[in-house]
Design a protein around this motif. Structure first.
Motif, PDB file in Angstrom:
ATOM      1  N   VAL A 190     -24.887  27.629  14.509  1.00  0.00           N
ATOM      2  CA  VAL A 190     -24.218  27.269  13.766  1.00  0.00           C
ATOM      3  C   VAL A 190     -25.234  26.052  13.291  1.00  0.00           C
ATOM      4  N   VAL A 191     -26.383  26.176  13.803  1.00  0.00           N
ATOM      5  CA  VAL A 191     -26.733  25.086  12.892  1.00  0.00           C
ATOM      6  C   VAL A 191     -27.843  25.250  11.612  1.00  0.00           C
ATOM      7  N   LYS A 192     -28.032  26.347  11.742  1.00  0.00           N
ATOM      8  CA  LYS A 192     -28.665  27.578  10.904  1.00  0.00           C
ATOM      9  C   LYS A 192     -27.712  27.817  10.117  1.00  0.00           C
ATOM     10  N   GLU A 220     -28.659  26.104   5.984  1.00  0.00           N
ATOM     11  CA  GLU A 220     -28.899  26.340   4.902  1.00  0.00           C
ATOM     12  C   GLU A 220     -28.160  25.873   3.746  1.00  0.00           C
ATOM     13  N   TYR A 221     -27.592  25.042   3.955  1.00  0.00           N
ATOM     14  CA  TYR A 221     -26.165  24.811   2.267  1.00  0.00           C
ATOM     15  C   TYR A 221     -26.739  23.573   2.461  1.00  0.00           C
ATOM     16  N   PHE A 222     -28.031  22.635   3.267  1.00  0.00           N
ATOM     17  CA  PHE A 222     -28.336  21.243   2.689  1.00  0.00           C
ATOM     18  C   PHE A 222     -29.081  21.592   2.127  1.00  0.00           C
ATOM     19  N   GLY A 223     -29.967  22.791   2.533  1.00  0.00           N
ATOM     20  CA  GLY A 223     -31.617  22.732   2.515  1.00  0.00           C
ATOM     21  C   GLY A 223     -32.055  22.431   3.094  1.00  0.00           C
ATOM     22  N   TYR A 224     -32.414  22.348   4.169  1.00  0.00           N
ATOM     23  CA  TYR A 224     -33.473  22.139   5.339  1.00  0.00           C
ATOM     24  C   TYR A 224     -33.715  23.245   6.064  1.00  0.00           C
ATOM     25  N   GLU A 225     -35.418  23.443   6.186  1.00  0.00           N
ATOM     26  CA  GLU A 225     -35.790  24.364   6.531  1.00  0.00           C
ATOM     27  C   GLU A 225     -35.957  24.439   8.575  1.00  0.00           C
ATOM     28  N   GLY A 279     -14.252  29.011   4.078  1.00  0.00           N
ATOM     29  CA  GLY A 279     -14.006  29.400   3.291  1.00  0.00           C
ATOM     30  C   GLY A 279     -15.590  29.019   1.932  1.00  0.00           C
ATOM     31  N   LEU A 280     -15.260  27.695   1.531  1.00  0.00           N
ATOM     32  CA  LEU A 280     -16.262  27.770   1.205  1.00  0.00           C
ATOM     33  C   LEU A 280     -17.607  28.505   1.093  1.00  0.00           C
ATOM     34  N   VAL A 281     -18.235  28.913   1.997  1.00  0.00           N
ATOM     35  CA  VAL A 281     -19.220  29.140   2.732  1.00  0.00           C
ATOM     36  C   VAL A 281     -19.073  30.663   2.528  1.00  0.00           C
ATOM     37  N   ALA A 282     -17.878  30.960   2.499  1.00  0.00           N
ATOM     38  CA  ALA A 282     -18.127  33.333   1.987  1.00  0.00           C
ATOM     39  C   ALA A 282     -17.913  32.939   0.718  1.00  0.00           C
ATOM     40  N   ILE A 283     -17.270  32.278  -0.362  1.00  0.00           N
ATOM     41  CA  ILE A 283     -17.243  31.699  -1.544  1.00  0.00           C
ATOM     42  C   ILE A 283     -18.886  31.849  -1.921  1.00  0.00           C
ATOM     43  N   ARG A 284     -19.503  30.845  -1.526  1.00  0.00           N
ATOM     44  CA  ARG A 284     -20.838  31.354  -1.379  1.00  0.00           C
ATOM     45  C   ARG A 284     -21.695  32.315  -1.427  1.00  0.00           C
ATOM     46  N   ARG A 285     -21.841  32.898  -0.374  1.00  0.00           N
ATOM     47  CA  ARG A 285     -22.788  34.214   0.497  1.00  0.00           C
ATOM     48  C   ARG A 285     -21.815  35.460  -1.085  1.00  0.00           C
ATOM     49  N   TYR A 286     -20.480  35.136  -1.047  1.00  0.00           N
ATOM     50  CA  TYR A 286     -20.276  36.517  -2.103  1.00  0.00           C
ATOM     51  C   TYR A 286     -20.913  35.780  -3.206  1.00  0.00           C
ATOM     52  N   HIS A 287     -21.155  35.161  -3.936  1.00  0.00           N
ATOM     53  CA  HIS A 287     -22.107  34.146  -5.627  1.00  0.00           C
ATOM     54  C   HIS A 287     -23.174  34.781  -4.897  1.00  0.00           C
ATOM     55  N   ALA A 288     -23.981  34.928  -3.661  1.00  0.00           N
ATOM     56  CA  ALA A 288     -25.295  34.932  -3.706  1.00  0.00           C
ATOM     57  C   ALA A 288     -25.395  36.237  -4.015  1.00  0.00           C
ATOM     58  N   SER A 289     -24.563  37.083  -2.934  1.00  0.00           N
ATOM     59  CA  SER A 289     -24.525  38.515  -3.380  1.00  0.00           C
ATOM     60  C   SER A 289     -24.858  38.866  -4.513  1.00  0.00           C
ATOM     61  N   ARG A 290     -24.555  38.857  -5.054  1.00  0.00           N
ATOM     62  CA  ARG A 290     -24.078  38.772  -7.072  1.00  0.00           C
ATOM     63  C   ARG A 290     -25.115  38.547  -8.023  1.00  0.00           C
ATOM     64  N   GLY A 291     -25.971  38.282  -6.889  1.00  0.00           N
ATOM     65  CA  GLY A 291     -26.906  37.254  -7.714  1.00  0.00           C
ATOM     66  C   GLY A 291     -25.705  36.203  -8.338  1.00  0.00           C
ATOM     67  N   GLN A 292     -25.208  35.838  -7.937  1.00  0.00           N
ATOM     68  CA  GLN A 292     -25.092  34.258  -8.634  1.00  0.00           C
ATOM     69  C   GLN A 292     -25.231  32.941  -8.043  1.00  0.00           C
ATOM     70  N   SER A 293     -25.643  32.993  -7.876  1.00  0.00           N
ATOM     71  CA  SER A 293     -26.038  31.645  -6.101  1.00  0.00           C
ATOM     72  C   SER A 293     -26.597  30.658  -7.340  1.00  0.00           C
ATOM     73  N   MET A 320     -20.955  19.362   1.739  1.00  0.00           N
ATOM     74  CA  MET A 320     -21.274  19.897   2.336  1.00  0.00           C
ATOM     75  C   MET A 320     -22.049  21.755   2.259  1.00  0.00           C
ATOM     76  N   CYS A 321     -21.188  22.519   1.563  1.00  0.00           N
ATOM     77  CA  CYS A 321     -22.234  23.833   1.379  1.00  0.00           C
ATOM     78  C   CYS A 321     -22.793  23.390   0.136  1.00  0.00           C
ATOM     79  N   GLY A 322     -23.244  22.491  -0.455  1.00  0.00           N
ATOM     80  CA  GLY A 322     -24.171  22.257  -1.385  1.00  0.00           C
ATOM     81  C   GLY A 322     -23.447  22.817  -2.975  1.00  0.00           C
ATOM     82  N   LEU A 323     -22.354  22.157  -3.244  1.00  0.00           N
ATOM     83  CA  LEU A 323     -21.989  22.117  -4.672  1.00  0.00           C
ATOM     84  C   LEU A 323     -21.524  20.731  -5.219  1.00  0.00           C
ATOM     85  N   GLU A 324     -21.652  20.993  -6.186  1.00  0.00           N
ATOM     86  CA  GLU A 324     -21.374  19.927  -7.223  1.00  0.00           C
ATOM     87  C   GLU A 324     -20.078  19.429  -7.486  1.00  0.00           C
TER      88      GLU A 324
END
Length: 973
Positions: free
Chosen positions: A185-187, A191-196, A588-602, A623-627
């Motif tokens: 869960v932490v991973k 990811e969407y906060f941009g932490y390493e 739900g928003l994580v699924a959307i972000r993953r979908y865009h990333a899979s299509r090269g639209q991160s 929280m999902c890194g969205l503006e």
């Protein structure tokens, strides 16, 4: 008069039990609304363009006893074995007095979040007990009133560490010996906060420059070690340190606070809350007082009422995440109040001595087993443990595990050559004996066991006499006192505990007393037949990581519920993992972000959100890194399509999603919704539909029909899981086919089919199916209502809202309506003109409603200075009429102010709520009678609910923040 057998079977009888009004009352309400019938009203309310063309593909209703029988047959497919798996989940003994009088008691489980503190003092005291228990055991100064689960609490700790830390590093260190589901869960969150993330053994922390640290104590291997030097070293570099820990272990162990931790968290599950295949359980979270405004979740604090009496309320209410929107620390909107109350009461009932006996017994049994294993020729990974340890089993691993299962025990398979074992409150010497013989038999086969005979009870006594007093390191044995407050030392007999629980319950208004008409919260009937299966052992005693072939009943029930939810939403895929509505938004928003990333639209990182949206929407988006970009609403409360088009044009290359609630947060079915969705899709974005108002859709329309791509469902609203005083909840999501590959998975127990695309994606909750043990509630509701019953419930919910709007519109303006003058399942009443004329606010009306025996509607959301009413389908016409009479009577009291008969400062609203102390006081200097104060209408006297305190001073409480149990003499004022 003759009847057919079919009619006498009453197979749809539950529909009439759930829906409050009968056919003649429904007809009368429709007529009062100016509609020929309910069908005509719905036609005027729900746009034809989005109406379903066919009935819901859900089987016909069945009676309560039939549904219970069907579910019992499914539950019987679960195989309950003694769980020794651990990893944050342990079998426990729920004291019967708590099971019957809290968990199974509608006075506790049907209450709402304690925003209206004057009629929630009982729950608030129970939560304060929880906070004090957590403070004592963690050694920190401040605790909140619970979070969702241990893994999401870890994610909250990570983001809080970022806010606290002075380090400029972007790295967060996670001990590799944390529970794997926590790391998972932490991973996801990182990811969407941009932490390493740096996941490594704790010893490697000394070489790291990080902003935050997560350690586990005891860790997944059961090891306990002094973390003081690691913590001090990390803090010296500017890092904030969080420690995941175990309340039962802390009864005996030195606390994280004493070792210098900034944050301590974990699960309260083993304090009397069943495992339930993963939940619901209350996570605890503690920190220093200086971090109060950074901590996620709710805090219960102490204040005073206008008489100077010590009172409780939710402290720092502006911390609520939906108020802070995209500036929020978290998107949390629910906690786990019912489960926190159970766990806190477990500590009250057992007290410090009882808890020490339980923890000591657990540790002793583990030590005896460890000694027996060594005698049988096995090596332990560590000799310092509380309740868990790993065992080197080599080539015998598979055979030992199989033999243990055959004997009735589930062990933890750590690897091909290592098994783990965890002991709990339910473990007995007979269990230790049986398991020792499983291992000894394997040891004899491997020629490593010294014993030529089986272990017997005499051996247990001999081992008990031979082992040390404790397996804990001497430097980590707790020396500080715990639970010294009188509440933890006064209620140890069942009679005393029963009376204490009843005393608290009597202070709280719940659905067992009257309607709770909160907009967007859908406080409907939580039927007894829906609740009964929750406490069946087949559901309650299942570990979330039990072997697949032992959980077939659970999996069948969950699959059946998923099928129902597919029918309701129109989506082909359902993810059951999110354990709250806000978690559903996030998934739900994580699924959307993953979908865009899979299509090269991160790069798509803009989320459009209407101005009227619930505040969790923008909080989740950030929280999902969205503006977050706000879209205007027009004067009728609808999304302003011209502004939406402008925003889409402005951000079309970056547009990730639109978040929209339907019907709107303003309580109206927006007619342009299909156009809105099409505009977003044409620009490459996805549509997330907030499911808060799904109760107005079921059977009439659906998220997929409207054009959404993903939507969460509040099972604690539309599908009858009770609110529990502020939790539990469940927020599964439905997804369109193209988003299905991107739903949450789980590192321990994968949730998808073999060979699925994108397998292994991170989890959003600790357990694979969230709070699985409350899913039978929704399964039962849908099974007993059937497709036709669900549609009828939606129709009556809409009717009831329009009936209230029609009856009250001449007293309080209805702020928003659809094109034909109708509201959806809730209506917003405008109090602003009243306040401008008299000074009476929505808060005053809320407090005055308590004198009439009602909980207030939703205040100042989504429009400041208003109240939002949602009656639901479960309230009868008689109850609606009582509420209407109360609101009408209050309006007449306001008119008396307008006419000068009452002053603006001294009137029944400004002095509300009135208590028994007011009435029996020797002095009464108010320009209205005592009867007017407390029995304003005749029905009130027949079933009077007395607020236990007068109006609470929130400002005083926030200026004098105190969030622990107060001395008993403070209540004598």
């Amino acid at each position: 008069m003759s009847s057919t057998l079919s009619s006498l079977e009453q197979r749809d009888d539950f529909i009439g039990r759930h829906i409050g009004s009968n056919d003649s009352e429904i007809a009368a309400m429709a007529a009062a609304c100016g509609a020929a019938d309910v069908d005509a009203l719905i036609a005027q309310t729900v746009p034809a363009a989005i109406r379903l063309a066919a009935p819901l593909p859900i089987a016909d209703a069945v009676p309560e006893h039939v549904a219970l029988g069907e579910l019992k047959a499914i539950a019987s497919k679960n195989i309950i074995k003694r769980s020794m798996i651990g990893m944050g989940y342990y079998d426990t003994l729920t004291p019967g007095v708590i099971l019957r009088n809290v968990m199974e008691n509608p006075g506790w489980y049907t209450a709402y979040t304690p925003y209206q503190a004057e009629i929630a003092q009982g729950r608030l005291e129970a939560l304060l007990n929880w906070q004090q228990m957590v403070i004592d055991l963690t050694g920190l100064e401040l605790a909140n009133a619970s979070l969702l689960d241990e893994a999401t609490a870890a994610a909250e700790a990570m983001t809080m560490a970022r806010r606290m830390s002075k380090s400029k590093s972007n790295k967060f260190f996670v001990d590799a010996a944390c529970f794997p589901q926590t790391i998972d869960v932490v991973k996801t969150r990182a990811e969407y906060f941009g932490y390493e993330l740096v996941v490594a053994e704790a010893a490697e922390l000394t070489n790291q420059d990080v902003f935050g640290v997560l350690l586990q104590y005891p860790n997944v291997r059961g090891e306990v070690s002094d973390l003081s030097s690691l913590i001090a070293g990390a803090k010296a570099k500017g890092a904030a340190v969080a420690v995941a820990t175990d309340l039962m272990a802390l009864v005996l162990l030195k606390s994280p606070g004493e070792m210098g931790a900034d944050i301590a968290f974990g699960s309260g599950q083993r304090f009397g809350v069943p495992m339930g295949f993963g939940g619901p359980h209350a996570a605890f979270f503690a920190t220093h007082e200086s971090n109060a405004r950074s901590m996620a979740g709710r805090i219960i604090g102490v204040s005073k009422d206008v008489r100077g009496k010590t009172t409780l309320r939710m402290a720092l209410q502006t911390r609520e995440q939906h108020i802070r929107r995209e500036k929020a620390n978290s998107n949390i909107c629910t906690s786990q109040v019912l489960l926190a109350n159970m766990a806190g009461m477990y500590a009250v009932y057992h007290g410090p001595s009882g808890l020490k006996a339980i923890a000591g017994r657990i540790n002793r049994l583990a030590a005896i087993f460890a000694a027996g294993l060594q005698k049988a020729g096995f090596k332990l990974a560590s000799g310092k443990f509380f309740d868990s340890f790993n065992i080197a089993t080599g080539a015998q691993t598979a055979s030992i595990n199989a033999a243990a299962v055959a004997a009735g025990y589930n062990l933890r398979q750590v690897s091909a050559s290592v098994l783990g074992v965890s002991f709990d409150e339910t473990t007995s010497r007979q269990d230790v004996l049986a398991l020792l013989n499983v291992f000894a038999d394997a040891g004899r086969l491997a020629n490593v066991c010294e014993l030529t005979r089986a272990f017997d009870d005499n051996d247990i006594d001999a081992l008990d006499a031979s082992v040390a007093a404790t397996s804990l390191p001497a430097e980590l044995v707790r020396s500080s006192t715990i639970l010294t407050h009188p509440v933890f030392n006064s209620h140890h007999t069942e009679h005393e505990m029963l009376r204490y629980l009843k005393k608290l319950q009597n202070k709280d208004l719940a659905l067992d007393h009257s309607m709770i008409s909160l907009g967007s919260c859908t406080m409907k009937l939580n039927a007894t037949s829906e609740m009964i299966p929750v406490t069946w052992p087949e559901f309650g005693r299942m570990h979330p990581f039990a072997p697949h072939d032992q959980t077939l009943g659970y999996l069948e029930m969950i699959a059946g519920l998923e099928e129902y939810l597919r029918a309701v939403t129109g989506f082909p895929a359902i993810c059951m993992q999110p354990n709250s509505g806000a978690q559903g938004e996030y998934a739900g928003l994580v699924a959307i972000r993953r979908y865009h990333a899979s299509r090269g639209q991160s790069h798509r990182d803009v989320c459009l959100i209407p101005k009227s949206a619930h505040g969790t929407n923008p909080a989740t988006a950030q929280m999902c890194g969205l503006e977050v970009v706000v879209v205007a609403c027009d004067d009728n409360g609808n999304v302003e399509v011209s502004d939406l088009k402008a925003r889409i044009e402005q951000y079309k290359d970056r547009l990730a999603a639109l978040m929209i609630t339907y019907p709107s947060t303003h309580g109206v079915f927006e007619e342009a919704v299909k156009e809105i969705c099409a505009l977003v899709h044409a620009a490459g974005g996805q549509v997330y539909m907030d499911g808060a108002n799904l109760n107005a859709q079921v059977g009439l329309t659906s998220p997929a029909t409207i054009g959404a791509d993903v939507s969460h469902m509040n099972l604690h609203k539309t599908f009858c899981i009770p609110h529990g005083g502020g939790g539990p909840g469940m927020g599964p999501i439905g997804l369109a086919a193209h988003l299905e590959p991107f739903m949450a998975d789980h590192v321990v127990t994968p949730t998808g089919a073999e060979g699925r695309a994108q397998a292994g994606q991170g989890a959003v909750s600790a357990a694979p199916f969230g709070s699985a043990s409350i899913l039978p509630i929704s399964w039962m509701y849908i099974r007993m209502m059937g497709g036709a019953g669900l549609k009828r419930a939606t129709e009556v919910a809409i009717l009831n809202a329009n009936y209230i709007a029609t009856q009250l519109k001449d007293h309080y303006p209805v702020l928003y309506t659809g094109s034909q003058g109708r509201v959806a399942h809730e209506c917003i009443l405008d109090i602003r003109p009243i306040k401008a004329a008299t000074g009476v606010s929505e808060v005053d009306i809320a407090k005055r409603l308590m004198d009439y025996g009602f909980h207030a509607p939703t205040m100042s959301f989504p429009v400041p200075g208003t109240i939002m009413v949602e009656p639901t389908e479960s309230e009868s016409k008689a109850e609606l009429d009582r509420f209407i009479a109360a609101m009408t009577s209050i309006r007449e009291e306001i008119r008396r102010i307008e006419r000068g008969e009452l002053t603006a400062e001294n009137n029944p609203l400004k002095n509300a709520p009135h208590t028994q102390s007011d009435v029996i006081s020797n002095e009464w200097d108010r320009p209205y009678s005592r009867d007017e104060a407390v029995f304003p209408l005749s029905y009130v006297a027949e079933n009077k609910f007395w607020p236990s305190v007068n109006r609470i001073d929130d400002v005083y409480g926030d200026r004098n923040l105190f969030c622990a149990c107060v001395p008993m003499d403070a209540y004598e004022v």
